[in-house]
Each structure stands twice: as structure tokens, then as C-alpha cells.
Enzyme design. Sequence first.
Site, PDB file in Angstrom:
ATOM      1  N   SER A 174      -9.509  31.838  59.369  1.00 32.96           N
ATOM      2  CA  SER A 174      -8.172  31.524  58.856  1.00 32.96           C
ATOM      3  C   SER A 174      -8.148  30.172  58.172  1.00 32.96           C
ATOM      4  CB  SER A 174      -7.161  31.456  59.993  1.00 32.96           C
ATOM      5  OG  SER A 174      -7.007  32.686  60.587  1.00 32.96           O
ATOM      6  N   HIS A 185      -9.664  38.671  55.556  1.00 34.51           N
ATOM      7  CA  HIS A 185      -8.731  38.007  56.480  1.00 34.51           C
ATOM      8  C   HIS A 185      -7.642  38.965  56.949  1.00 34.51           C
ATOM      9  CE1 HIS A 185      -5.652  34.653  57.355  1.00 34.51           C
ATOM     10  NE2 HIS A 185      -6.458  34.786  58.370  1.00 34.51           N
ATOM     11  N   GLU A 189      -6.259  40.048  53.348  1.00 34.44           N
ATOM     12  CA  GLU A 189      -6.664  39.230  52.206  1.00 34.44           C
ATOM     13  C   GLU A 189      -8.170  39.359  52.010  1.00 34.44           C
ATOM     14  OE1 GLU A 189      -3.603  35.524  52.207  1.00 34.44           O
ATOM     15  OE2 GLU A 189      -5.139  35.478  53.755  1.00 34.44           O
ATOM     16  N   ASN A 212      -1.000  32.222  54.237  1.00 35.22           N
ATOM     17  CA  ASN A 212      -0.722  30.994  54.988  1.00 35.22           C
ATOM     18  C   ASN A 212      -0.310  29.851  54.067  1.00 35.22           C
ATOM     19  OD1 ASN A 212      -1.052  32.128  57.482  1.00 35.22           O
ATOM     20  ND2 ASN A 212      -3.203  31.547  57.669  1.00 35.22           N
TER      21      ASN A 212
HETATM   22  N1  LIG Z   1      -5.996  35.256  66.506  1.00 33.08           N
HETATM   23  C1  LIG Z   1      -5.432  35.332  65.308  1.00 33.08           C
HETATM   24  O1  LIG Z   1      -4.202  35.476  65.176  1.00 33.08           O
HETATM   25  C2  LIG Z   1      -6.268  35.270  64.076  1.00 33.08           C
HETATM   26  C3  LIG Z   1      -5.746  35.737  62.863  1.00 33.08           C
HETATM   27  C4  LIG Z   1      -6.557  35.737  61.722  1.00 33.08           C
HETATM   28  C5  LIG Z   1      -7.850  35.244  61.810  1.00 33.08           C
HETATM   29  N2  LIG Z   1      -8.330  34.752  62.993  1.00 33.08           N
HETATM   30  C6  LIG Z   1      -9.717  34.284  63.016  1.00 33.08           C
HETATM   31  O2  LIG Z   1     -10.523  35.293  63.611  1.00 33.08           O
HETATM   32  C7  LIG Z   1     -11.607  34.699  64.330  1.00 33.08           C
HETATM   33  C8  LIG Z   1     -11.590  35.182  65.770  1.00 33.08           C
HETATM   34  O3  LIG Z   1     -10.350  34.861  66.347  1.00 33.08           O
HETATM   35  P1  LIG Z   1      -9.863  35.531  67.723  1.00 33.08           P
HETATM   36  O4  LIG Z   1      -8.444  35.141  67.883  1.00 33.08           O
HETATM   37  O5  LIG Z   1     -10.249  36.964  67.771  1.00 33.08           O
HETATM   38  O6  LIG Z   1     -10.757  34.710  68.788  1.00 33.08           O
HETATM   39  P2  LIG Z   1     -11.100  35.106  70.276  1.00 33.08           P
HETATM   40  O7  LIG Z   1     -11.360  33.809  70.986  1.00 33.08           O
HETATM   41  O8  LIG Z   1     -10.122  36.066  70.836  1.00 33.08           O
HETATM   42  O9  LIG Z   1     -12.503  35.890  70.148  1.00 33.08           O
HETATM   43  C9  LIG Z   1     -13.680  35.291  69.675  1.00 33.08           C
HETATM   44  C10 LIG Z   1     -14.856  36.052  70.284  1.00 33.08           C
HETATM   45  O10 LIG Z   1     -16.041  35.595  69.639  1.00 33.08           O
HETATM   46  C11 LIG Z   1     -17.078  35.531  70.613  1.00 33.08           C
HETATM   47  N3  LIG Z   1     -18.128  34.648  70.117  1.00 33.08           N
HETATM   48  C12 LIG Z   1     -18.114  33.292  70.049  1.00 33.08           C
HETATM   49  N4  LIG Z   1     -19.274  32.864  69.474  1.00 33.08           N
HETATM   50  C13 LIG Z   1     -19.993  33.956  69.162  1.00 33.08           C
HETATM   51  C14 LIG Z   1     -21.245  34.166  68.532  1.00 33.08           C
HETATM   52  N5  LIG Z   1     -21.982  33.147  68.113  1.00 33.08           N
HETATM   53  N6  LIG Z   1     -21.662  35.436  68.350  1.00 33.08           N
HETATM   54  C15 LIG Z   1     -20.921  36.483  68.759  1.00 33.08           C
HETATM   55  N7  LIG Z   1     -19.739  36.347  69.390  1.00 33.08           N
HETATM   56  C16 LIG Z   1     -19.277  35.102  69.574  1.00 33.08           C
HETATM   57  C17 LIG Z   1     -16.380  35.039  71.870  1.00 33.08           C
HETATM   58  O11 LIG Z   1     -17.142  35.387  73.027  1.00 33.08           O
HETATM   59  C18 LIG Z   1     -15.044  35.781  71.789  1.00 33.08           C
HETATM   60  O12 LIG Z   1     -15.098  37.013  72.481  1.00 33.08           O
HETATM   61  C19 LIG Z   1     -11.452  33.197  64.137  1.00 33.08           C
HETATM   62  O13 LIG Z   1     -12.217  32.801  63.040  1.00 33.08           O
HETATM   63  C20 LIG Z   1      -9.979  33.040  63.848  1.00 33.08           C
HETATM   64  O14 LIG Z   1      -9.708  31.877  63.088  1.00 33.08           O
HETATM   65  C21 LIG Z   1      -7.583  34.788  64.125  1.00 33.08           C
END
Ligand SMILES: NC(=O)c1ccc[n+]([C@@H]2O[C@H](COP(=O)([O-])OP(=O)(O)OC[C@H]3O[C@@H](n4cnc5c(N)ncnc54)[C@H](O)[C@@H]3O)[C@@H](O)[C@H]2O)c1
Length: 503
Positions: free
Chosen positions: A120, A141, A153, A191
Site C-alpha cells: 500500500s 493492489h 489497482e 489512497n
Molecule cells: N490490511 C489491509 O487493509 C491492506 C490493504 C491493502 C494492502 N495491504 C498490504 O498487503 C500486505 C499484507 O498485509 P496484511 O494486512 O495481509 O498483513 P498480515 O500481517 O495480515 O499478513 C502478512 C503475512 O505475511 C507473512 N510473512 C511475513 N514475512 C514473510 C515472508 N518473508 N515470506 C512469507 N510470508 C511472510 C506473515 O507470517 C503474515 O501471515 C502488506 O504489504 C500491506 O501493506 C494491506
Amino acid sequence: LVGIKKIGVAGAGAMGRGIAQLFAQSGHEVSIYDAVPAATTAAVEFIALMFERGVEKGRLTRAQADEYIASVNACTDLTQLANCDLVVEAIVEDVDIKRQLFAQLEDIVGPDCILASNTSSLTIAEIAAGCRQAERVAGLHFFNPVPLMKLVEVISAVRTNETTVVSLVDLVNGTGHHAVVAADQPGFLVNHAGRGLYTEGLRILEEQVASVEDVDTVMREAVGFRMGPFELLDLTGLDVSARVMESIYNQFQQEPRFRPSSLVGPRVAAGLFGRKTGAGWYRYLNGERQLASKPPIPSLPPGLRLWVDPEADQCSELRQLGVSAGLSEVAQPSEADLVLIQPWGDDASYFCAKRALPAEKTVAIDPLPGLDKHRTAMLTVATTPSARDAAHALMSCDGIGVTIINDSPGFITQRVLATIVNIAAELAQRGIAAVTDIENAVHLGLGYPGGPLGIGDAIGPARVELILQRMQALLGDPRYRPSRWISRRVGLALPLVHIEAPR
Ligand SMILES: NC(=O)c1ccc[n+]([C@@H]2O[C@H](COP(=O)([O-])OP(=O)(O)OC[C@H]3O[C@@H](n4cnc5c(N)ncnc54)[C@H](O)[C@@H]3O)[C@@H](O)[C@H]2O)c1
């Protein structure tokens, strides 16, 4: 074009599991991997549960659910993503860890596999920087929750090739979601376009124009937003939003349009994050927002004499309202007990000074969005309590809601909408996205009542420019300078959605 069939998802958290579910239910074979094996297992179980629910609710047949469940494979090792046509990364938001994962993936997948990040706040270019084939790296995204949020996106970074972008757009549109393409710039499209609502809402609060609840009420009831800025901040969590506000502002080299508010820091420090901590801009009790009870609407004093500015946009409707409420009209503002004006972009005190009107009897009625919706009545710094109560009573007499606010150039609606339009105009001017994508992304992704440039066209481009110019003049803040995208079109009487012919 790459025909994408097998999809890998790296990271099985909130986003990864949603992405895997969406691709499974659109007929793809999905392999999901997480560094924490228990997270992979939990994600696969969660996705299966979602499909079982689909059967219970009659949205899926048993056979469909079985097929979708069988198409999701839990991986214990990253090398199991070797045969994928696309890998979507949704791991922790840390550039070094993401770069490391992309480098590992390049050694595992085939040369035609697309690598996409769901980041993001990072740029795709910095994630792709360590890759040998940066041209196949793009952003994909998604928004949370992925299966429900229909907008996606596709981020084209400076080295991403056209084939990668087109393949991802096709893939997304094939799932039933809607793809928009955006450049690899801070906040991408959604965003970035969403900044205006928060920054201007906070600015209105800073200037003591209106309360949190009043700003939200006006944006919902008068303009038709699903939520006002403070309701949204409480939903997202101020800790998360504060970081986004700071990062977009700094990534855009302290562009004044994105300047964060000093009101945010102390609230984050105090843990007032919003719904998740039980208190933010509002207080929550068992998940229910607690609202202060409203004081009763005053009654109209007998024998009230009304004067409505003949230059007001809705002069005849306001006079009619007065007649129906039994008020007598006077020919001169000096003879009146209540003077009504309708400025565009000016504050009420300045308007009275400019027109030599009696400020103590004057109340400004927002001409936007029209008197048939929730109304905003704005006081001058001299308005007496009796004039305020008379305006409140008159504007409520046909049952339509009224919000009383302190003086501000542009009330609440004009300020916030002109800011949103201005930011969208700059998005278009900078070529961050095409006009149709900007319009669709904001409408679909942010749930605004329309696309931002379309909203500007409905208000009137010249009027939007005037509101911005007056806000800039009265508040002395460069954040309100109108985009040249707007001014050029106003000069030539073209709509804001007008696109110039290609060179
Ligand atoms: N949560 C949101 O609303 C949202 C929206 C859009 C984008 N994002 C983006 O999506 C991504 C994930 O966000 P999320 O909210 O799902 O996070 P989250 O913390 O729920 O999940 C992340 C997962 O990645 C795993 N992980 C960490 N390092 C790793 C690696 N090296 N290899 C494999 N797995 C690994 C963790 O164990 C965890 O299960 C981020 O980049 C975030 O910015 C999040």
C-alpha cells in the site's frame, strides 16, 4: 499476453487469504505460502469455510465449492510456487523483506511468470530494484476485504512492461472485479484521491468551524458520502491513517495539499485509534458509537422580519420558506431581524464586510447541495444568539435537518468537495491515472457518490475554481491553489472530465 492460470500467493494474512479466495472462485489454481506454516493452514481453512458459507447461503453449489476448495493448495516451501504464471506478494510491509522475497522468487519461477506486490505504501520500483527482470514486476493492489472490494489497482512502475500491465488488467477483470491502472506514485490512485476528505475534515476541525459529528453529518446527509472523515478514520484506525498521511506528504516532498494535521499526533500518542480501542474521534460502547444528545430546535420568535440577499442562489426558495413560516419580509437588511446570504467560497464575516450587511443579524445558508437536502447554516463572528436561533428555527421548519457551524470560507461541503476535485485534477494533470480510471476508482473504491471530476462538473468548474481561489485568498494557504487542469478548462468553458487529444 500471459494467460494466467496458476497463481501463487505469498503471505497468508488478511490480504493473502482474500486474494487466494478471489482467484480460486474465478477458476484459477492457487498455491498459498506463508513463512509461518500455521498461517498457511489457517488461511486454507478460512477459505474453505468461506466457500462452505457460500453453499449454506445458496450462493454456491456443492460441486462449485468442492472444486474451489480443491483448487487451493497449501505450500510449505516457497519452491512449490515454481510453476506459477503469477505470484502475488502480500507479506509484511517492509521493503527489505519484500526485496528479499522477490529475489528468492526470481530464482524459483519461470522467465514469463509475473511478480506482483500488494503493497500500500512502498513504491513498486524500490521492491523491484533487486530483481533481474524488473519489467515483469508490477503492483496489484487489492482492498480489504478482497472478495467484497471490487476495485483493484494495477500499478505500472517505471520499468514494468506493457504486457505485464495488460495481463494483470485482464486477469482482474476476469474475476468480476474492476481493474484501474495507476502510476507508481505515492498512494497510487485511491489512497491519493482519498486524501482530500481527511485533510480538509481535520482542517475544518482545527479552525473550530464545526464539531467532529457535524462534519460527518454534513458529508453524509448533505453530500451523500457513506461516511464522514472522522467516522472513516475511526474505522481504519488513526494509528494506521496517521502513518499514511505522513508518508504521502513526505513522499510528495511536503506538498501543502497533503499537509497532515497537528491534531493527529497527540491522539495517536493517547491511543485514541478508533473503533478497535473503543475510543477515537467518537466513543464506542460494545461496538456502538455513542452520540451526544442534540439540543432541541428553537421555535420561531413571533413577528420576525426577514431579508434575503437578492443575489443568493436560492433567494426565491429561501423567501418562500420565510413566507410559509409566517415571517414578514422587509426591503432593507437594516430593517430585518434575520438576514440570509449564500456565499460561494467566502466566509460570512468577510461577505458582510464586503457588502456592508449587518453581521450581527446575518446567517449564511450553504447553497450546496441545494435546500432539499440537509442544510448548513453558518454564523458570522458577530451573529447574535437570537439571529442564530431564528435561522435554525426557520431552516428546520419543513423538517429538513440543519447543522449550525462557525464561520469558514466555503462552509463544510464547498471546502471538502473543492479539495477533493482539486486533488483529482492534479492526479489527471500528472498522468497518474486516466480520467475514466480516476472517476471509477473513486466511485467504486472509495464509495463517493460519483467520480471526483464529475462531482466538480456538477458543481460547475468555474465555481470550483472560485471556491479554491477564495479559500486560498482568505486562508492564505497554498494548499488551496487551483490545479491548472481546472483553470485551463474553466478558461475554455470545458468540463473537468475533458481530456486533451494526444500529441
Ligand atoms: N490490511 C489491509 O487493509 C491492506 C490493504 C491493502 C494492502 N495491504 C498490504 O498487503 C500486505 C499484507 O498485509 P496484511 O494486512 O495481509 O498483513 P498480515 O500481517 O495480515 O499478513 C502478512 C503475512 O505475511 C507473512 N510473512 C511475513 N514475512 C514473510 C515472508 N518473508 N515470506 C512469507 N510470508 C511472510 C506473515 O507470517 C503474515 O501471515 C502488506 O504489504 C500491506 O501493506 C494491506
